[in-house]
Enzyme design. Structure first.
Site, PDB file in Angstrom:
ATOM      1  N   ARG A 131       0.917  -1.344  -0.172  1.00  0.00           N
ATOM      2  CA  ARG A 131       0.083   0.011   0.010  1.00  0.00           C
ATOM      3  C   ARG A 131       0.956   1.230   0.023  1.00  0.00           C
ATOM      4  NH1 ARG A 131      -4.252   0.516   4.825  1.00  0.00           N
ATOM      5  NH2 ARG A 131      -5.374  -0.642   3.674  1.00  0.00           N
ATOM      6  N   ARG A 177      -4.440   3.785  17.337  1.00  0.00           N
ATOM      7  CA  ARG A 177      -5.108   3.255  16.088  1.00  0.00           C
ATOM      8  C   ARG A 177      -4.777   3.928  14.811  1.00  0.00           C
ATOM      9  NH1 ARG A 177      -7.614  -0.489  14.215  1.00  0.00           N
ATOM     10  NH2 ARG A 177      -9.794  -1.436  14.950  1.00  0.00           N
ATOM     11  N   LYS A 178      -5.517   3.431  13.723  1.00  0.00           N
ATOM     12  CA  LYS A 178      -5.334   4.024  12.697  1.00  0.00           C
ATOM     13  C   LYS A 178      -5.965   5.477  12.564  1.00  0.00           C
ATOM     14  CE  LYS A 178      -8.140   3.029   9.180  1.00  0.00           C
ATOM     15  NZ  LYS A 178      -9.267   2.487   8.003  1.00  0.00           N
ATOM     16  N   GLY A 236     -17.037  -5.469   2.139  1.00  0.00           N
ATOM     17  CA  GLY A 236     -17.107  -6.973   2.147  1.00  0.00           C
ATOM     18  C   GLY A 236     -17.564  -7.477   3.709  1.00  0.00           C
ATOM     19  N   CYS A 270     -14.525  -0.382   4.685  1.00  0.00           N
ATOM     20  CA  CYS A 270     -13.582   0.222   3.793  1.00  0.00           C
ATOM     21  C   CYS A 270     -14.277   0.837   2.482  1.00  0.00           C
ATOM     22  CB  CYS A 270     -12.646  -0.922   3.517  1.00  0.00           C
ATOM     23  SG  CYS A 270     -11.710  -1.780   4.782  1.00  0.00           S
ATOM     24  N   GLY A 271     -15.357   0.409   2.222  1.00  0.00           N
ATOM     25  CA  GLY A 271     -15.904   0.696   0.988  1.00  0.00           C
ATOM     26  C   GLY A 271     -17.037   1.705   1.275  1.00  0.00           C
TER      27      GLY A 271
END
Ligand code: SRM
Ligand code: SF4
Length: 512
Positions: A68, A182-183, A438, A443-444
């Site tokens: 990534r 965290r992110k 998914g 994420c989508g």
């Protein structure tokens, strides 16, 4: 002891391994890993710490890694684009790539033994994958038409780049920010249409006039997770659009988050949980202290007053005689050859640059008006249309089961097949944005879509089958708001019929 202090005392397994050895430490071991081979690498280094360098071990395809990158503001030069093709080329049928929902690129099929050389290739063309995964700041998004759009308010390109350089030490890795709780997501919007849907980021800068001066209102705490989704809330701060202010405030917020963020429960570690815990006022005071000066109160209103554009098609730029052309990349999937073709088109017709969008599409800027006609005859435009059918045009999808072990369903292929099938069957008067994700990690971004689909499992005729939960009502651009789950567990098999009905009942579609 406050609950914050209590939670800081206990440690989850992620906090433990980060305390034992910083994620960035594996940077020095890459040559060694390349020599011993991935099977011999320590499990935590392999499956976790390598993500600090953007290298993702994929349990679905062991030995074939995902890389990534960071693509600040979604901008790549043609040279960088070609380099990505060259990196992928050696992997033949194993290779593929995706444009992500953060205006970024992920490469697949990568072998660990090649990483030292790949990193040299990236470095030579000014690219990096540093700190793009795990408890780090993700790719920083900005308006994909920054510097091109005649109606733009603030050109975000340099600001995004400078914030990335601060966080990653210009791509070399910055231990100051490699152990966040965290992110963390940052978006800087400079246009009127909120093209990066700023409100779903931990920090969002959105254009706003204060006393006649143009700058940014600062929003904080937006995030999606499987347990909770929140739009960002105003920090009650307005800053001028300078590098000093944008980088300084980003740094200050990150320092507060790093030092005070909750670390005991990973499900409750994103920035909004800290804001809930200590209150917005206290959080703002901490940010001011870290910034080293008082923050001005927010401007009364921001300037997001347009509906969101998708940038597909031919659009005149603010530079006389030039246009940018948006190409639809179905569900963001690119092959090795696509990188070479895009680089060539950008050089022959444009300004040797390509742009990526959070809708997983590509823009080629700076095309002279007198070259457009020839540009449109290029074979690549048959694959990546500038005038696609309405559903195919806006369908977005996360990685899904093909490569992601969290996935409960296959996403990209299904998303595309269903969009194409319904495009063939229906006249759809206005665009309808369908987003697939998914699993509940989102994420989508199904919550920003007109129709969001989130992978799950459901029982049909006594058997467990792939299914989706249905989200509706997401709005982007002006008056953005998150959509809600309105139906659970629709078997994927039944989905074309269910969507067809929704499109006819709620979006004015009619059978062809
Ligand atoms: Fe994501 C984890 C893919 C955007 C929320 N995400 C993952 C992992 C790394 C899981 C894994 O290790 O397999 C996925 C990698 C799969 C793969 O092989 O590609 C993954 N996320 C993606 C991408 C590629 C989806 C896409 O197809 O575009 C996007 C990469 C963006 C980038 O360039 O960095 C991606 N992920 C997002 C977004 C959307 C956004 O940022 O606008 C979100 C929701 C927003 C947010 O984070 O607030 C998102 N991803 C997550 C989460 C849930 C976070 C949480 O706080 O709980 C996880 C799981 C985790 O972090 O534990 C996750
Ligand atoms: Fe994987 Fe779930 Fe994210 Fe899709 S939403 S990429 S399935 S983690």
């Amino acid at each position: 002891m406050t609950s914050t202090e209590k939670s800081e005392k206990s440690q989850n397994k992620f906090e433990k391994f980060k305390a034992e050895k910083d994620g960035l430490a594996v940077k020095e071991e890459l040559e060694h890993f390349a020599q011993i081979g991935w099977e011999a690498v320590d499990k935590t280094d392999l499956e976790q710490r390598l993500k600090w360098l953007g290298i993702f071990y994929r349990p679905v395809t062991p030995g074939k890694f995902m890389l990534r990158l960071r693509t600040p503001n979604g901008i790549l030069t043609s040279e960088q684009t070609r380099t990505l093709g060259e990196i992928l080329q050696r992997y033949g049928d194993d290779s593929s790539a995706d444009i992500t929902t953060r205006q970024n690129i992920q490469l697949r099929g990568i072998r660990l033994e090649d990483i030292p050389e790949i990193f040299s290739q990236l470095h030579a063309t000014g690219m990096t994958s540093m700190q793009s995964g795990m408890d780090n700041v993700r790719n920083i998004t900005g308006s994909p038409v920054a510097g091109l759009d005649g109606e733009e308010l603030i050109d975000t390109r340099q600001l995004v780049k400078k914030v990335q350089d601060m966080i990653t030490n210009s791509g070399e890795g910055n231990p100051e920010f490699t152990n966040l709780p965290r992110k963390f997501n940052i978006a800087i919007e400079g246009g009127r249409d909120n093209s990066v849907h700023a409100e779903i980021n931990d920090i969002a800068f959105v254009p706003a006039y204060k006393e006649g001066e143009l700058g940014f209102n600062v929003l904080v705490g937006g995030f999606f997770s499987s347990k909770r989704c929140e739009a960002a809330i105003p920090l009650n701060a307005w800053i001028p659009p300078t590098e000093e202010a944008v980088v300084g405030v980003s740094r200050a917020i990150l320092e507060v988050y790093r030092d005070r963020g909750l670390r005991a429960n990973r499900q409750k570690s994103r920035l909004m949980w800290l804001i809930d815990e200590i209150g917005l006022e206290e959080f703002r005071t901490l940010v001011e202290t870290a910034f080293g000066q008082p923050l001005k109160s927010a401007a009364a209103e921001d300037v997001i007053d347009w509906d969101k554009r998708d940038h597909i098609g031919i659009h005149p730029q603010k530079q006389a005689g030039k246009s940018f052309v948006g190409m639809n990349i179905p569900v963001g999937r690119l092959s090795t050859d696509d990188f070479f073709d895009l680089a060539r088109l950008a050089e022959v017709y444009g300004g040797s640059e390509i742009r990526l969008t959070v809708e997983q599409n590509v823009i080629i800027p700076h095309i002279d008006h007198d070259k457009i006609e020839t540009f449109l005859t290029e074979p690549l435009l048959e694959k990546f249309s500038i005038n696609p059918d309405p559903l195919t045009r806006s369908v977005v999808s996360c990685t899904g089961a093909q490569f992601c072990n969290f996935a409960l369903v296959e996403t990209k292929q299904q998303a595309l097949n269903i969009a194409q099938k319904l495009d063939a069957e229906l006249n759809i008067p206005n665009g309808v944005r369908i987003h697939w994700t998914g699993c509940p990690n989102s994420c989508g971004q199904p919550q920003v879509a007109d129709i969001g689909l989130m992978g799950t499992k459901a029982r049909k005729n006594g058997e467990m089958v792939e299914a989706v939960d249905l989200f509706m009502g997401g709005k982007v651009g002006k008056d953005a708001k998150l959509g809600n789950r309105v139906q659970k567990g629709i078997p994927c098999e039944d989905l074309p019929a269910v969507l067809r009905q929704i499109l006819m009942d709620q979006f004015g579609a009619t059978p062809k």
